[in-house]
Design a protein around this motif. Sequence first.
Motif, PDB file in Angstrom:
ATOM      1  N   GLU A   1       5.523  -4.848 -40.610  1.00  0.00           N
ATOM      2  CA  GLU A   1       4.363  -5.174 -41.435  1.00  0.00           C
ATOM      3  C   GLU A   1       4.782  -5.566 -42.847  1.00  0.00           C
ATOM      4  O   GLU A   1       4.270  -6.534 -43.426  1.00  0.00           O
ATOM      5  CB  GLU A   1       3.417  -3.965 -41.477  1.00  0.00           C
TER       6      GLU A   1
ATOM      7  N   LEU B   1      10.486   3.545 -33.736  1.00  0.00           N
ATOM      8  CA  LEU B   1       9.587   2.420 -33.446  1.00  0.00           C
ATOM      9  C   LEU B   1       8.532   2.278 -34.528  1.00  0.00           C
ATOM     10  O   LEU B   1       8.218   1.163 -34.971  1.00  0.00           O
ATOM     11  CB  LEU B   1       8.934   2.629 -32.081  1.00  0.00           C
ATOM     12  N   GLU B   2       7.962   3.432 -34.960  1.00  0.00           N
ATOM     13  CA  GLU B   2       6.977   3.376 -36.028  1.00  0.00           C
ATOM     14  C   GLU B   2       7.595   2.842 -37.314  1.00  0.00           C
ATOM     15  O   GLU B   2       6.974   2.049 -38.038  1.00  0.00           O
ATOM     16  CB  GLU B   2       6.390   4.774 -36.258  1.00  0.00           C
ATOM     17  N   ALA B   3       8.797   3.298 -37.578  1.00  0.00           N
ATOM     18  CA  ALA B   3       9.476   2.771 -38.767  1.00  0.00           C
ATOM     19  C   ALA B   3       9.694   1.270 -38.649  1.00  0.00           C
ATOM     20  O   ALA B   3       9.531   0.522 -39.628  1.00  0.00           O
ATOM     21  CB  ALA B   3      10.811   3.490 -38.963  1.00  0.00           C
ATOM     22  N   CYS B   4      10.043   0.837 -37.440  1.00  0.00           N
ATOM     23  CA  CYS B   4      10.230  -0.608 -37.221  1.00  0.00           C
ATOM     24  C   CYS B   4       8.914  -1.358 -37.399  1.00  0.00           C
ATOM     25  O   CYS B   4       8.888  -2.465 -37.958  1.00  0.00           O
ATOM     26  CB  CYS B   4      10.803  -0.851 -35.829  1.00  0.00           C
ATOM     27  N   ASP B   5       7.796  -0.741 -36.903  1.00  0.00           N
ATOM     28  CA  ASP B   5       6.489  -1.388 -37.074  1.00  0.00           C
ATOM     29  C   ASP B   5       6.129  -1.517 -38.553  1.00  0.00           C
ATOM     30  O   ASP B   5       5.651  -2.572 -39.003  1.00  0.00           O
ATOM     31  CB  ASP B   5       5.408  -0.591 -36.336  1.00  0.00           C
ATOM     32  N   ARG B   6       6.354  -0.403 -39.285  1.00  0.00           N
ATOM     33  CA  ARG B   6       6.065  -0.468 -40.714  1.00  0.00           C
ATOM     34  C   ARG B   6       6.945  -1.507 -41.409  1.00  0.00           C
ATOM     35  O   ARG B   6       6.468  -2.273 -42.267  1.00  0.00           O
ATOM     36  CB  ARG B   6       6.285   0.912 -41.356  1.00  0.00           C
ATOM     37  N   GLU B   7       8.164  -1.514 -41.020  1.00  0.00           N
ATOM     38  CA  GLU B   7       9.064  -2.499 -41.610  1.00  0.00           C
ATOM     39  C   GLU B   7       8.634  -3.910 -41.239  1.00  0.00           C
ATOM     40  O   GLU B   7       8.713  -4.835 -42.067  1.00  0.00           O
ATOM     41  CB  GLU B   7      10.493  -2.236 -41.145  1.00  0.00           C
TER      42      GLU B   7
ATOM     43  N   ARG C   1      10.320   7.155 -30.929  1.00  0.00           N
ATOM     44  CA  ARG C   1       8.982   6.800 -31.392  1.00  0.00           C
ATOM     45  C   ARG C   1       8.945   6.674 -32.908  1.00  0.00           C
ATOM     46  O   ARG C   1       8.328   5.738 -33.451  1.00  0.00           O
ATOM     47  CB  ARG C   1       7.981   7.847 -30.920  1.00  0.00           C
ATOM     48  N   LEU C   2       9.580   7.625 -33.585  1.00  0.00           N
ATOM     49  CA  LEU C   2       9.645   7.529 -35.050  1.00  0.00           C
ATOM     50  C   LEU C   2      10.369   6.255 -35.474  1.00  0.00           C
ATOM     51  O   LEU C   2       9.959   5.579 -36.427  1.00  0.00           O
ATOM     52  CB  LEU C   2      10.365   8.759 -35.610  1.00  0.00           C
TER      53      LEU C   2
ATOM     54  N   LYS D   1      10.846  11.368 -29.194  1.00  0.00           N
ATOM     55  CA  LYS D   1      10.241  11.454 -30.520  1.00  0.00           C
ATOM     56  C   LYS D   1      11.041  10.668 -31.542  1.00  0.00           C
ATOM     57  O   LYS D   1      10.483   9.972 -32.399  1.00  0.00           O
ATOM     58  CB  LYS D   1      10.144  12.922 -30.941  1.00  0.00           C
TER      59      LYS D   1
END
Length: 572
Positions: A461, A453-459, A450-451, A447
């Motif tokens: 973007e 990774l999501e933060a990296c994706d948002r960053e 994953r969080l 988790k």
Amino acid sequence: MSRASFMGCADRKNNWLMGTSSGSNIHNQSSSKMLPPRQQPRSGGLQTSLSLVTSDPVLSPDGQELRSNSDNIRESPTESASSRETWPAADVVMAKKMENGKAEIDCPEQSVIHRVSSADKISLREVAREQVDVISEKMHRLPDEYLEELKTGLRVILEGNGGSQHREEFLTLQRLVQSRTDLTAKTLIRAHRVQLEILVAINTGIQAFLHPNISLSQTSLIEVFVYKRCRNIACQNQLPAEDCTCEICTNRNGFCNLCMCVICNKFDFEVNTCRWIGCDLCSHWTHTDCAIRDGLICMGTSVKTGAGPSEMLFRCRACNRTSELLGWVKDVFHHCAPAWEREALMRELDFVSRIFRGSEDPRGRKLFWKCEDLIDKMKGGLVESSACRAILMFFQEIEVDSPKSLENGEGGRLIAPQDACNRIAEVVHEAIRKMEMVADEKMRMFKKARLALEACDRELEDKSREVAELQSERKKKKLQVEELERIVRLKQAEADMFQLKANEAKREADRLQRIALAKTDKSEEEYASSYLKLRLSEAEAEKQYLFEKIKLQESSRASQSSGGVTLHRQHI
């Protein structure tokens, strides 16, 4: 030290470093019974490491060697990395500097230079060689500045920065002191304070006794010199410590079982560490490096059951008894590992790896492999918190997987099938619980990843939008630059055109100027010619006028002369 005795010895060590950071009035605590806080927090203040020689001539019959701090750096980890002694001095040094600076400001009139005659001067060799009364009398006549310079000279020798020359000088001074038979408690009472400090520093090889802020009583210095008090300024216990009657404490001069290694006779203030091993029975301490080097850590029969498989044991040189090591290491990591920093954890894992390197039992070999694996992973970037959790979980796993839980009962008696099934069920349930714990930990890690990774994706973007904005801004800037370049080219063409016209106008002006000059010259010539012609005509007219006037005058005279002749003739 075993798991059972780990906490018990920790209770005996609680107050060992209390009140020792300032280095003053330490001797007042010598009556309490304390052990080094090997599993207690380090005392406040900095610790200044000094590499010193042992004060026991029995330990080094072939002579002693003065060692500098730089020598410690070249020591191998197996060459008793603990062979150094420390004393708390950084805070008192700063306090002394501030106090001295204030005294110099408040009392400038006290800074008086006293000149010492050659006959009154004394050297370190004279202090080490001459009788106590003679040197004491001379020192009472000498100014404090000279005595302080004498102590400073000895401190420089003890630091060993002068190489072999300082080393030889120290060994000479120490041989002179230790060969004397008149230096007893009775004779040293009459010694000057500085004289006593110098003798103790030479005898022990510890320059802390020369420090201006180390305030020990004269009685304490004498007891240190005659090996009745611990030379560790932060310990200062009466010897033998705790009235120990073992052979080492009885026969080894200056040895303190509360703070010194049984093998190398050195002390330090390392705490919360596997660097020191304590005996379960006699509570004497030994450096792990020294024990490994002298073969005191080896395989042996279990000390709990007296039978069964072999395990890694520590044999105490003081009492010649053994203590098991796996439980001791487990307890040390359980109580201290969460507070270790990255370098400390890697150093402790290295200690455990070297302790169990020669282990032949399965648990010891697994611990050795685990430590090596964690060291490699930490070198590769594994965070210390994960490494700490991994080693603590490993200790729990090897305790659950211990073959003793599945072997025969005590004395080799077979256990009942139901008991065996119950034990197996307990082991299975414990293993399942551990697996669930591991699964939960993995899920939390998943988790968390994953969080992340999501933060990296948002960053990513956000960065993409920023890149697009930057590209758009770059295009705008590029268009603006191109427009500016076009305007610059246009202005340059206009400038060239105006320059061309200016050049043509300049050439036309030059031509007109030449024409004007030519016409001016011609006008002047014509004016001169006209003027000359006019003057010539005027001169001709004047000439004609004069000519006519002359002719008229001549005709008048001619007529007058002709009339006179006529009249004359008439008269006649």
